[in-house]
Motif scaffolding. Structure first.
Motif, PDB file in Angstrom:
ATOM      1  N   PRO A   1       0.812  -1.214   0.000  1.00  0.00           N
ATOM      2  CA  PRO A   1       0.000   0.000   0.000  1.00  0.00           C
ATOM      3  C   PRO A   1       0.851   1.272   0.000  1.00  0.00           C
ATOM      4  O   PRO A   1       2.017   1.260   0.389  1.00  0.00           O
ATOM      5  CB  PRO A   1      -0.758  -0.109   1.324  1.00  0.00           C
ATOM      6  CG  PRO A   1       0.239  -0.772   2.236  1.00  0.00           C
ATOM      7  CD  PRO A   1       0.971  -1.760   1.370  1.00  0.00           C
ATOM      8  N   THR A   2       0.233   2.376  -0.405  1.00  0.00           N
ATOM      9  CA  THR A   2       0.851   3.690  -0.318  1.00  0.00           C
ATOM     10  C   THR A   2       0.495   4.295   1.034  1.00  0.00           C
ATOM     11  O   THR A   2      -0.683   4.495   1.327  1.00  0.00           O
ATOM     12  CB  THR A   2       0.354   4.605  -1.443  1.00  0.00           C
ATOM     13  OG1 THR A   2       0.600   3.980  -2.708  1.00  0.00           O
ATOM     14  CG2 THR A   2       1.054   5.946  -1.405  1.00  0.00           C
ATOM     15  N   VAL A   3       1.501   4.581   1.854  1.00  0.00           N
ATOM     16  CA  VAL A   3       1.233   5.095   3.193  1.00  0.00           C
ATOM     17  C   VAL A   3       1.910   6.433   3.451  1.00  0.00           C
ATOM     18  O   VAL A   3       2.165   6.810   4.598  1.00  0.00           O
ATOM     19  CB  VAL A   3       1.628   4.068   4.282  1.00  0.00           C
ATOM     20  CG1 VAL A   3       0.719   2.869   4.210  1.00  0.00           C
ATOM     21  CG2 VAL A   3       3.081   3.651   4.175  1.00  0.00           C
TER      22      VAL A   3
ATOM     23  N   MET B   1       5.235  -1.810   0.972  1.00  0.00           N
ATOM     24  CA  MET B   1       4.778  -0.531   1.520  1.00  0.00           C
ATOM     25  C   MET B   1       5.597   0.566   0.834  1.00  0.00           C
ATOM     26  O   MET B   1       6.802   0.438   0.650  1.00  0.00           O
ATOM     27  CB  MET B   1       4.938  -0.502   3.035  1.00  0.00           C
ATOM     28  CG  MET B   1       6.304  -0.883   3.541  1.00  0.00           C
ATOM     29  SD  MET B   1       6.398  -0.890   5.341  1.00  0.00           S
ATOM     30  CE  MET B   1       8.166  -1.205   5.550  1.00  0.00           C
ATOM     31  N   LYS B   2       4.919   1.637   0.458  1.00  0.00           N
ATOM     32  CA  LYS B   2       5.576   2.658  -0.348  1.00  0.00           C
ATOM     33  C   LYS B   2       4.982   4.038  -0.036  1.00  0.00           C
ATOM     34  O   LYS B   2       3.935   4.135   0.601  1.00  0.00           O
ATOM     35  CB  LYS B   2       5.440   2.322  -1.846  1.00  0.00           C
ATOM     36  CG  LYS B   2       4.006   2.360  -2.381  1.00  0.00           C
ATOM     37  CD  LYS B   2       3.951   1.985  -3.851  1.00  0.00           C
ATOM     38  CE  LYS B   2       2.548   2.212  -4.413  1.00  0.00           C
ATOM     39  NZ  LYS B   2       2.432   1.808  -5.825  1.00  0.00           N
TER      40      LYS B   2
ATOM     41  N   TRP C   1       6.644  -8.073   3.387  1.00  0.00           N
ATOM     42  CA  TRP C   1       7.683  -8.777   2.646  1.00  0.00           C
ATOM     43  C   TRP C   1       8.449  -7.858   1.701  1.00  0.00           C
ATOM     44  O   TRP C   1       9.384  -8.310   1.026  1.00  0.00           O
ATOM     45  CB  TRP C   1       7.070  -9.937   1.861  1.00  0.00           C
ATOM     46  CG  TRP C   1       6.427 -10.960   2.755  1.00  0.00           C
ATOM     47  CD1 TRP C   1       6.575 -11.094   4.105  1.00  0.00           C
ATOM     48  CD2 TRP C   1       5.527 -11.989   2.346  1.00  0.00           C
ATOM     49  NE1 TRP C   1       5.826 -12.132   4.565  1.00  0.00           N
ATOM     50  CE2 TRP C   1       5.165 -12.712   3.515  1.00  0.00           C
ATOM     51  CE3 TRP C   1       4.977 -12.386   1.123  1.00  0.00           C
ATOM     52  CZ2 TRP C   1       4.281 -13.790   3.488  1.00  0.00           C
ATOM     53  CZ3 TRP C   1       4.105 -13.457   1.097  1.00  0.00           C
ATOM     54  CH2 TRP C   1       3.765 -14.163   2.265  1.00  0.00           C
ATOM     55  N   GLY C   2       8.041  -6.584   1.617  1.00  0.00           N
ATOM     56  CA  GLY C   2       8.744  -5.686   0.716  1.00  0.00           C
ATOM     57  C   GLY C   2       8.515  -4.236   1.059  1.00  0.00           C
ATOM     58  O   GLY C   2       7.592  -3.867   1.800  1.00  0.00           O
ATOM     59  N   VAL C   3       9.383  -3.391   0.530  1.00  0.00           N
ATOM     60  CA  VAL C   3       9.266  -1.944   0.628  1.00  0.00           C
ATOM     61  C   VAL C   3       9.688  -1.369  -0.715  1.00  0.00           C
ATOM     62  O   VAL C   3      10.517  -1.969  -1.422  1.00  0.00           O
ATOM     63  CB  VAL C   3      10.146  -1.376   1.766  1.00  0.00           C
ATOM     64  CG1 VAL C   3      11.624  -1.532   1.451  1.00  0.00           C
ATOM     65  CG2 VAL C   3       9.833   0.103   2.028  1.00  0.00           C
ATOM     66  N   MET C   4       9.096  -0.244  -1.102  1.00  0.00           N
ATOM     67  CA  MET C   4       9.521   0.455  -2.315  1.00  0.00           C
ATOM     68  C   MET C   4      10.113   1.801  -1.918  1.00  0.00           C
ATOM     69  O   MET C   4       9.450   2.595  -1.251  1.00  0.00           O
ATOM     70  CB  MET C   4       8.352   0.683  -3.275  1.00  0.00           C
ATOM     71  CG  MET C   4       8.756   1.434  -4.547  1.00  0.00           C
ATOM     72  SD  MET C   4       7.342   1.906  -5.593  1.00  0.00           S
ATOM     73  CE  MET C   4       6.831   0.292  -6.174  1.00  0.00           C
TER      74      MET C   4
ATOM     75  N   ASP D   1      11.310   2.495  -6.803  1.00  0.00           N
ATOM     76  CA  ASP D   1      10.235   2.953  -7.659  1.00  0.00           C
ATOM     77  C   ASP D   1      10.755   2.896  -9.092  1.00  0.00           C
ATOM     78  O   ASP D   1      11.970   2.958  -9.333  1.00  0.00           O
ATOM     79  CB  ASP D   1       9.806   4.372  -7.279  1.00  0.00           C
ATOM     80  CG  ASP D   1       8.374   4.679  -7.701  1.00  0.00           C
ATOM     81  OD1 ASP D   1       7.848   3.973  -8.586  1.00  0.00           O
ATOM     82  OD2 ASP D   1       7.778   5.625  -7.166  1.00  0.00           O
ATOM     83  N   TRP D   2       9.836   2.781 -10.048  1.00  0.00           N
ATOM     84  CA  TRP D   2      10.238   2.494 -11.422  1.00  0.00           C
ATOM     85  C   TRP D   2      11.074   3.642 -11.993  1.00  0.00           C
ATOM     86  O   TRP D   2      10.624   4.774 -12.043  1.00  0.00           O
ATOM     87  CB  TRP D   2       8.996   2.224 -12.255  1.00  0.00           C
ATOM     88  CG  TRP D   2       8.636   0.764 -12.367  1.00  0.00           C
ATOM     89  CD1 TRP D   2       8.313   0.102 -13.516  1.00  0.00           C
ATOM     90  CD2 TRP D   2       8.565  -0.231 -11.325  1.00  0.00           C
ATOM     91  NE1 TRP D   2       8.060  -1.237 -13.248  1.00  0.00           N
ATOM     92  CE2 TRP D   2       8.209  -1.465 -11.920  1.00  0.00           C
ATOM     93  CE3 TRP D   2       8.792  -0.205  -9.958  1.00  0.00           C
ATOM     94  CZ2 TRP D   2       8.060  -2.645 -11.189  1.00  0.00           C
ATOM     95  CZ3 TRP D   2       8.646  -1.375  -9.224  1.00  0.00           C
ATOM     96  CH2 TRP D   2       8.287  -2.577  -9.840  1.00  0.00           C
ATOM     97  N   MET D   3      12.307   3.314 -12.355  1.00  0.00           N
ATOM     98  CA  MET D   3      13.292   4.231 -12.921  1.00  0.00           C
ATOM     99  C   MET D   3      13.915   5.151 -11.873  1.00  0.00           C
ATOM    100  O   MET D   3      14.537   6.154 -12.215  1.00  0.00           O
ATOM    101  CB  MET D   3      12.693   5.063 -14.066  1.00  0.00           C
ATOM    102  CG  MET D   3      12.225   4.235 -15.242  1.00  0.00           C
ATOM    103  SD  MET D   3      11.478   5.224 -16.569  1.00  0.00           S
ATOM    104  CE  MET D   3       9.942   5.730 -15.781  1.00  0.00           C
ATOM    105  N   ALA D   4      13.753   4.829 -10.593  1.00  0.00           N
ATOM    106  CA  ALA D   4      14.329   5.668  -9.540  1.00  0.00           C
ATOM    107  C   ALA D   4      15.802   5.354  -9.291  1.00  0.00           C
ATOM    108  O   ALA D   4      16.544   6.212  -8.811  1.00  0.00           O
ATOM    109  CB  ALA D   4      13.551   5.499  -8.239  1.00  0.00           C
TER     110      ALA D   4
END
Length: 820
Positions: free
Chosen positions: A115-117, A159-160, A201-204, A239-242
């Motif tokens: 989710p976006t938090v 989580m992102k 299980w993940g973070v962005m 994040d994509w292309m970050a």
């Protein structure tokens, strides 16, 4: 039993770690480096030698798009995260996560990018519809429920966007300057809560920098705090292309650079190891995190998945849950008694958004549902005596060709030979990476033609146009409307360049019900510097524009002849979307004028506000009722009918403060010289409104229902608050009991009060119930920057329970918790 469960989980974790280490030991450096970069837009490469299948990721958070960003691969579309946040119900968020895991498994997805938090720092944030709240405690609990639900279905989460990704302007490059205290007490807090409560299980990691360091390279925030202090053991994806620095990213704790195949990892990472810039143990640590993810989701042979097939939750009815979340999320902020409506009431439904519903926000959160129930659809079933008129359209921009169009895409090479073709549910072509029709490759692809028929639903001058970059030839009913090339403007964000304002190319007078042929030929400009192969363009269309004054007059006449007028007002995807921030909080077009005119004609006017974030409501005192529906998902119209007719109660509460922009305490979202100082420090949202002394339109936590509640008592024992409430109305209802704490001794460096706990309760008429709410220790702690640690602020506190931040009903005092 809890101890047994913990022991069992520990044994399973240790067994997976053994399998991970065994797999890691079989990999050479080249394979390890290749595993840390995307092989395409959405997946990591398989390594058959160790039994590793390809890990597939997909955007959320309201649905699971899968690897195809296309309307011919439909997905359940739940209400927006602001709507879910408005339910104040982590258990409902968990149920939403269970459904999304079910959707992910159906689409072969292992990890949901949600989710976006991030927090609602300023009401101008263009992507706030995708996040839960301005309050870190509420956001953390809602995000925890969501993660628990998704991962109970054997699907990973990220989580992102970690961290301080709170606006869209210059998001790729902005350096956000945030104090350590504000980071700890606000922006890091939801992530910390999710790690503690849900073991994600993940973070962005985000595009932006924090205090001078890009988040993909931020070793302090990732390695020291996230992994070190909090014990996070999941994988970290950019994040994509970050990701921009091979050495900086791997040392900063970034495990996976997306998308691929060209990333800062792979051969570049191998070279960095062999040159001595990176130690191979650092690569091993990242690969270990990826293999652990694979083991958890069942993608690594020899490792038991975290959730076995026999443990998966039961099947969830997606349409039913989407409808339930929507009506639970609706916030009734004003009601003079006109609601609920009688089923036989003569109702005038007004507004373009009532017919063409906006159910979700723009950008990467977009999914394509199998159906959309508009307000007109839902209310037509529930209210037999219903009329409809447009009144005012919030947008005069062309939109993706949809209703009345039957389209397909034909792909050709440079010689004109057809390579392949496929159906298109609408006029948008959005092929990313390998997402192409069968037989088509990016290397051979030269042109794409959208062709088919259009059957108008009304007569008049229809506008047609294009969106995207490159050469276009647009033909409608045998007439070439445009032939030319669209070049890149000043846009720096791909979402603006490819999904921004469409270009009108011409108008054709058409007759209702008479089909005509349409064609949009697009020739690719392969000189564009794209980070990965992509085909992105759209055929756009706009129905005939009637005289605006005449539309308003029709709506007023319809309202005057009805018992009740229901006006649906809305934002558009040019107001709320990923890729840009808002410049004001006004409703677009002449919608405010429409509401005023209808309210003058009918005192029983109900306004439904279809937006993902706050908008100004200058007419609110002139109407009988105001209902906030957020972006309500695919079943929004059915849920609206439920609520307006009283079949269900609007039980949502505001997860963020609503007020006029002129009084909003935090409005700076545009960097200066690349930097954006968070000068407000810990004062955002209701904390900032209270400090400024300005009165918002509607305070944090506000929301009405169809019954009344009496708060009878509040008792605090230790850190447990027990609130006794009674339903004193005439129908069953739901109440969100909110508890706030404030220090007895005021300190200008601390907020006046803050949310410390909440609970949902239900009761029948006359029934009494209790909400037992644990007040977390963190509610009494502040971050001491000089000590670099949390400290308990000693002294006495006032504990208040009520219906919103400003609607206190009962109170008590307590001493701050001491010791561990």
């Amino acid at each position: 039993m809890a101890q047994q469960a913990d022991d069992g989980r520990g044994r399973a974790d240790r067994a997976r770690e053994t399998a991970v280490e065994a797999a890691l030991g079989k990999l050479d450096l080249d394979t390890k480096a290749r595993l840390l970069g995307g092989q395409d837009m959405w997946s990591l490469p398989a390594v058959p030698e160790i039994g590793l299948t390809s890990l597939v990721m997909s955007d959320g958070p309201i649905g699971v798009r899968g690897v195809r960003w296309s309307a011919d691969d439909p997905s359940i579309a739940l209400p927006s995260p602001t709507a879910l946040g408005a339910t104040w119900d982590p258990e409902l968020a968990r149920r939403a996560g269970v459904l999304l895991a079910q959707e992910a498994r159906r689409k072969g997805v292992h990890v949901l990018l949600a989710p976006t938090v991030n927090l609602h720092r300023s009401p101008l944030g263009g992507r706030h519809f995708e996040t839960y709240s301005e309050d870190p405690y509420l956001a953390g609990l809602m995000g925890s429920g969501y993660v628990q639900g998704v991962q109970s279905g054997g699907v990973g989460t990220t989580m992102k966007h970690y961290v301080a990704n709170d606006a869209e302007t210059d998001r790729f490059t902005v350096n956000n300057l945030v104090s350590e205290r504000a980071l700890r007490e606000l922006y890091l807090a939801p992530f910390e809560a999710i790690v503690k409560n849900a073991r994600p299980w993940g973070v962005m990691t985000a595009y932006n920098a924090v205090n001078g360091t890009s988040m993909t390279e931020h070793s302090h925030l990732v390695n020291d705090i996230l992994r070190g202090e909090w014990g996070f053991d999941g994988f970290n994806v950019s994040d994509w292309m970050a990701a921009r620095s091979t050495v900086g990213d791997i040392k900063g704790g970034l495990d996976v650079a997306m998308p691929g195949p060209l990333t800062v990892y792979g051969p570049a990472l191998v070279a960095a190891v062999r040159s001595g810039e990176v130690d191979e143990s650092e690569v091993d640590a990242a690969v270990r995190n990826v293999l652990r993810l694979a083991a958890r989701v069942g993608a690594l042979e020899g490792a038991e998945p975290a959730v076995s097939p026999s443990e998966l939750p039961g099947e969830v009815d997606g349409e039913s849950l989407a409808r339930e979340i929507a009506h639970r999320a609706f916030v009734l902020v004003r009601n003079s008694g006109v609601l609920p409506l009688r089923s036989d009431a003569r109702v005038a439904l007004i507004g373009a958004a009532a017919r063409d519903a906006r159910v979700l926000g723009g950008g990467s959160a977009t999914v394509f549902p199998p159906r959309i129930v508009s307000p007109l659809d839902g209310l037509s079933v529930a209210l037999p005596s219903l009329t409809y008129s447009v009144g005012a359209d919030p947008s005069d921009e062309l939109a993706v060709a949809d209703k009345g169009f039957t389209l397909r895409a034909v792909c050709r090479d440079a010689e004109g030979t057809v390579l392949g073709a496929g159906t298109l549910p609408n006029g948008q072509v959005q092929w990313l990476g390998s997402d192409l029709p069968a037989g088509v490759t990016h290397e051979a692809l030269h042109s794409i033609e959208i062709k088919g028929t259009f059957t108008p639903r009304e007569s008049g001058a229809h506008a047609f146009g294009t969106r995207g970059l490159g050469a276009f030839t647009l033909t409608v009913d045998g007439t070439v409307l445009y032939e030319g090339v669209q070049t890149m403007g000043a846009e720096s964000d791909p979402f603006e360049a490819f999904f921004g304002a469409p270009e009108e190319r011409g108008r054709v007078t058409l007759t209702e019900g008479r089909p005509v042929e349409v064609s949009l030929l697009h020739t690719l400009d392969k000189s564009l510097a794209m980070p990965l192969p992509a085909v992105l363009f759209s055929l756009v269309h706009l129905d005939p524009r009637r005289d605006e004054d005449a539309l308003l007059a029709e709506a007023v006449a319809a309202a005057r002849d009805a018992e009740v007028a229901v006006v649906v007002v809305a934002t558009t995807d040019r107001v709320e979307s990923e890729g840009f921030d808002r410049t004001d909080l006004r409703l677009p077009g002449r919608q405010d004028e429409l509401v005023r005119a209808v309210a003058a004609a009918n005192p029983n006017t109900v306004v439904v506000v279809n937006s993902g974030s706050p908008v100004e409501l200058p007419w609110r005192e002139d109407v009988a009722a105001v209902l906030l529906s957020w972006f309500p998902g695919q079943e929004g119209g059915a849920a609206l009918a439920d609520v307006l007719t009283g079949a269900e109660e609007p039980s949502g509460r505001l997860p963020t403060t609503w007020g006029p922009l002129a009084d909003a305490p935090v409005t700076q979202v545009t960097p200066v010289d690349g930097e954006l100082p968070y000068t407000e420090d810990v004062f955002i949202g209701y904390r900032a409104w209270e400090k400024s002394g300005a009165a918002p339109t509607y305070p944090f936590g506000h929301g009405l229902g169809y019954t009344d509640w009496t708060y009878e008592s509040l008792q605090v024992q230790g850190t447990t608050a027990t609130v006794r409430v009674r339903n004193t109305g005439e129908r069953a209802g739901r109440e969100v009991v909110q508890v706030y704490v404030s220090p007895a001794e005021r300190d200008e460096q601390r907020p006046t009060r803050w949310l410390a706990g909440f609970a949902n309760v239900t009761a029948a008429p006359g029934e009494t119930t209790e909400a037992v709410i644990d007040l977390p220790r963190r509610a009494f702690e502040v971050w001491d920057e000089s000590a670099g640690a949390w400290s308990v602020a000693t002294g006495s506190y006032e504990v208040v329970a009520g219906r919103s931040l400003t609607d206190a009903r009962v109170c008590a005092t307590m001493s701050s918790p001491c010791g561990d």
